[in-house]
Design an enzyme around this catalytic site. Structure first.
Site, PDB file in Angstrom:
ATOM      1  N   HIS A  16       0.841  -1.208   0.000  1.00 12.36           N
ATOM      2  CA  HIS A  16       0.000   0.000   0.000  1.00 12.36           C
ATOM      3  C   HIS A  16       0.877   1.259   0.000  1.00 12.36           C
ATOM      4  CE1 HIS A  16      -4.298  -1.240   0.871  1.00 12.36           C
ATOM      5  NE2 HIS A  16      -3.652  -2.376   0.811  1.00 12.36           N
ATOM      6  N   ASP A 115      -4.924   6.589   2.569  1.00 13.64           N
ATOM      7  CA  ASP A 115      -5.184   5.221   2.126  1.00 13.64           C
ATOM      8  C   ASP A 115      -6.612   4.809   2.487  1.00 13.64           C
ATOM      9  OD1 ASP A 115      -3.688   2.469   1.355  1.00 13.64           O
ATOM     10  OD2 ASP A 115      -5.135   2.074   2.952  1.00 13.64           O
ATOM     11  N   THR A 137      -6.555   0.988  -3.599  1.00  9.72           N
ATOM     12  CA  THR A 137      -5.632   0.121  -4.338  1.00  9.72           C
ATOM     13  C   THR A 137      -6.369  -1.062  -4.967  1.00  9.72           C
ATOM     14  OG1 THR A 137      -5.142  -0.880  -2.205  1.00  9.72           O
ATOM     15  CG2 THR A 137      -3.568   0.712  -3.025  1.00  9.72           C
ATOM     16  N   ALA A 345       9.610 -14.183  -6.171  1.00  8.90           N
ATOM     17  CA  ALA A 345       9.800 -13.972  -7.611  1.00  8.90           C
ATOM     18  C   ALA A 345       9.846 -12.480  -7.954  1.00  8.90           C
ATOM     19  CB  ALA A 345       8.643 -14.610  -8.380  1.00  8.90           C
ATOM     20  N   GLN A 347       8.384 -10.413  -9.882  1.00  7.76           N
ATOM     21  CA  GLN A 347       7.184 -10.577 -10.713  1.00  7.76           C
ATOM     22  C   GLN A 347       7.163  -9.679 -11.947  1.00  7.76           C
ATOM     23  OE1 GLN A 347       3.283 -11.472  -8.973  1.00  7.76           O
ATOM     24  NE2 GLN A 347       2.519  -9.609  -9.915  1.00  7.76           N
ATOM     25  N   TRP A 365      -5.154  -7.028  -7.148  1.00  6.64           N
ATOM     26  CA  TRP A 365      -5.355  -5.960  -8.136  1.00  6.64           C
ATOM     27  C   TRP A 365      -4.045  -5.473  -8.755  1.00  6.64           C
ATOM     28  CZ3 TRP A 365      -9.175  -5.164 -11.092  1.00  6.64           C
ATOM     29  CH2 TRP A 365      -9.295  -3.972 -11.827  1.00  6.64           C
ATOM     30  N   ASN A 366      -2.973  -5.354  -7.943  1.00  6.56           N
ATOM     31  CA  ASN A 366      -1.676  -4.934  -8.506  1.00  6.56           C
ATOM     32  C   ASN A 366      -1.198  -5.926  -9.561  1.00  6.56           C
ATOM     33  OD1 ASN A 366      -1.343  -2.574  -7.121  1.00  6.56           O
ATOM     34  ND2 ASN A 366      -0.017  -3.420  -5.532  1.00  6.56           N
ATOM     35  N   GLU A 370      -0.567  -5.341 -13.600  1.00  4.71           N
ATOM     36  CA  GLU A 370       0.747  -5.648 -14.196  1.00  4.71           C
ATOM     37  C   GLU A 370       0.605  -6.609 -15.369  1.00  4.71           C
ATOM     38  OE1 GLU A 370       3.216  -7.061 -11.005  1.00  4.71           O
ATOM     39  OE2 GLU A 370       3.301  -5.080 -10.050  1.00  4.71           O
ATOM     40  N   GLU A 386     -10.492  -9.444  -1.893  1.00  2.00           N
ATOM     41  CA  GLU A 386     -11.430  -9.175  -2.994  1.00  2.00           C
ATOM     42  C   GLU A 386     -11.043  -9.934  -4.266  1.00  2.00           C
ATOM     43  OE1 GLU A 386      -8.256  -6.528  -4.559  1.00  2.00           O
ATOM     44  OE2 GLU A 386      -8.706  -7.666  -2.768  1.00  2.00           O
TER      45      GLU A 386
END
Length: 475
Positions: A16, A115, A137, A345, A347, A365-366, A370, A386
């Site tokens: 975050h 946030d 986010t 990893a 990523q 979500w990130n 990506e 979520e």
């Protein structure tokens, strides 16, 4: 030149924090009148946090203030601990902001940017008579789920037991009916009711919502905020993404360079990448099913395999000797030529590599943003939070992913709801690597849009401009 001060209050978790600071960079790179002060709370992983903050370019526009440490009594519920921390920090925030206002050269205070988990700080912003912008986010469709269920409870007096009996929901931010198994547990369970209600009430109290998404990706969801009567009167939304986060440095059993070198030798779009986020891990039975699926598919692979977390400690990497115990006998020898099993990893580097052709993901979500940005189709395997909602949105709503599972779920402090079998996982591997698949074509198109939306003429560029106009109009 007219200047404006913004006070940023990020959530004290690394992912975050990093996305909040990437938003800060986006704002000051776009408009040099903005001055941002970031207030840092007690950090559980302060070494990584310090490293990341030191890596940021030093400028007049961005500075950091560490708030004093606050003692918070222990509690088994992490959210309750964090809410207590926020309450304890309010006097410190009040003091720091009073001091900032007296620094003439920084310009007047225009807004708080906080946030999504820090909404109790709206109280302090009100004391200074400035608006609060909340940074989310997660995506726009998911925000709509929170608002819809909150409205059902508050307006229609629907309780969690009634919600649990419903099999699907008509939610304004989705064009399709959303099955109940795609809703986060926190949204419909009795146990999380008061935390959920407070969380969404906080979002509804904001003056605006900055969202890490973009209109070209979630067009139905974004448009519903201006067209659907149920969403009228809610805070204005500013989708300004994709805000991609740089990778925190971490040590793993296999050096990142080694994996990239290995990928360099593989054919284009031939490798499937298995990675389930910083907290994703599985028990031995599930690990063996994944191994059988990989082997049966014959696909090239990179598998980020982590030890399950124990008592509040995040997943860690297996030693090489432990790996052979958890994997089927001889698996590492038999797959030596076609795949690699690693711990942590890198990523973004793996997704950006031309050899990577598919991503078996938890649909955080990130990670979703990506994979779209780098044009790599996802095979969905949500775990918690979520992620089930994101998986449903990707497969059914946007047709940008293939399904391994949509309803797999690990409850807080509990185990998974079922074992995902090798044949199901193997089907997902084959589908996600399909060179001529419709999903791959759609993801490639969306990848191009995600790269241009923050450039002049793109929707996120426009929303960012509107957001800055709103901020400057406060002074």
């Amino acid at each position: 030149m007219k200047k404006a001060q913004l006070v940023f209050i990020p959530f004290p978790g690394l992912s975050h924090l990093v996305s909040t600071l990437e938003l800060a960079k986006l704002l000051i790179n776009r408009d040099n009148r903005l001055r941002i002060t970031v207030l840092l709370m007690n950090f559980s992983r302060s070494k990584e946090t310090d490293l990341y903050i030191k890596s940021l370019p030093i400028s007049d526009s961005l500075n950091f203030i560490k708030l004093p440490e606050c003692f918070v009594p222990p509690n088994t519920n992490p959210r309750a601990v964090f809410d207590a921390l926020l309450e304890a920090q309010k006097p410190n925030v009040r003091q720091v902001v009073s001091d900032l206002i007296n620094v003439e050269r920084q310009g007047p205070l225009a807004s708080f940017v906080i946030d999504m988990f820090c909404t109790p700080m709206i109280d302090i912003a009100k004391e200074f008579s400035v608006p609060t912008l909340v940074f989310l986010t997660s995506g726009v469709a998911c925000l709509g789920v929170n608002f819809h269920i909150h409205t059902l409870r508050e307006r229609d007096n629907v309780d969690p037991t009634q919600l649990l009996q419903q099999t699907e929901f008509a939610i304004p931010t989705f064009a399709n009916l959303v099955p109940s198994y795609s809703l986060p547990s926190s949204v419909i369970s009795k146990e999380w009711e008061s935390l959920f209600m407070n969380f969404v009430r906080g979002l509804k109290n904001a003056d605006g919502l900055i969202i890490n998404s973009f209109e070209e990706l979630e067009s139905h969801a974004v448009h519903s905020f201006s067209s659907h009567p149920e969403l009228a009167g809610l805070p204005i939304i500013y989708p300004v993404g994709p805000i991609l986060t740089p990778e925190p440095k971490s040590k793993s059993v296999v050096e990142p360079d080694d994996i990239i070198k290995w990928l360099d030798d593989q054919p284009p779009s031939s490798v499937v990448f298995f990675c389930f986020g910083t907290s994703g891990s599985f028990d031995e039975d599930q690990v063996k099913e994944i191994a059988h699926a990989i082997e049966n598919s014959g696909a090239r692979f990179v598998w980020s395999l982590r030890k399950p977390q124990s008592k509040g400690v995040a997943p860690s990497d297996y030693s090489l000797s432990d790996l052979s115990l958890v994997l089927p006998e001889g698996f590492l020898d038999r797959t030596r030529g076609i795949g690699r099993v690693i711990g942590w990893a890198p990523q973004t580097q793996i997704l950006a590599h031309p050899a990577t052709g598919g991503f078996v993901s938890h649909c955080g979500w990130n990670s979703t943003l990506e994979s779209i940005y780098f044009g790599v189709p996802i095979a969905t395997w949500p775990i918690y939070a979520e992620q089930q909602t994101n998986a449903f949105e990707l497969v059914v709503e946007l047709k940008l992913a293939v399904e391994i599972a949509l309803d797999y779920k690990v409850e807080f402090k509990g185990g998974p709801n079922y074992l995902l079998t090798a044949d199901k996982i193997e089907g997902g591997i084959r589908n996600v690597l399909d060179k001529d698949g419709e999903v791959r074509k759609k993801v490639k198109k969306m990848s191009e849009k995600s790269r241009t939306t923050l450039l002049e003429g793109g929707s996120s560029y426009t929303y960012l401009g509107r957001l800055i106009d709103y901020i400057m109009n406060q002074i």
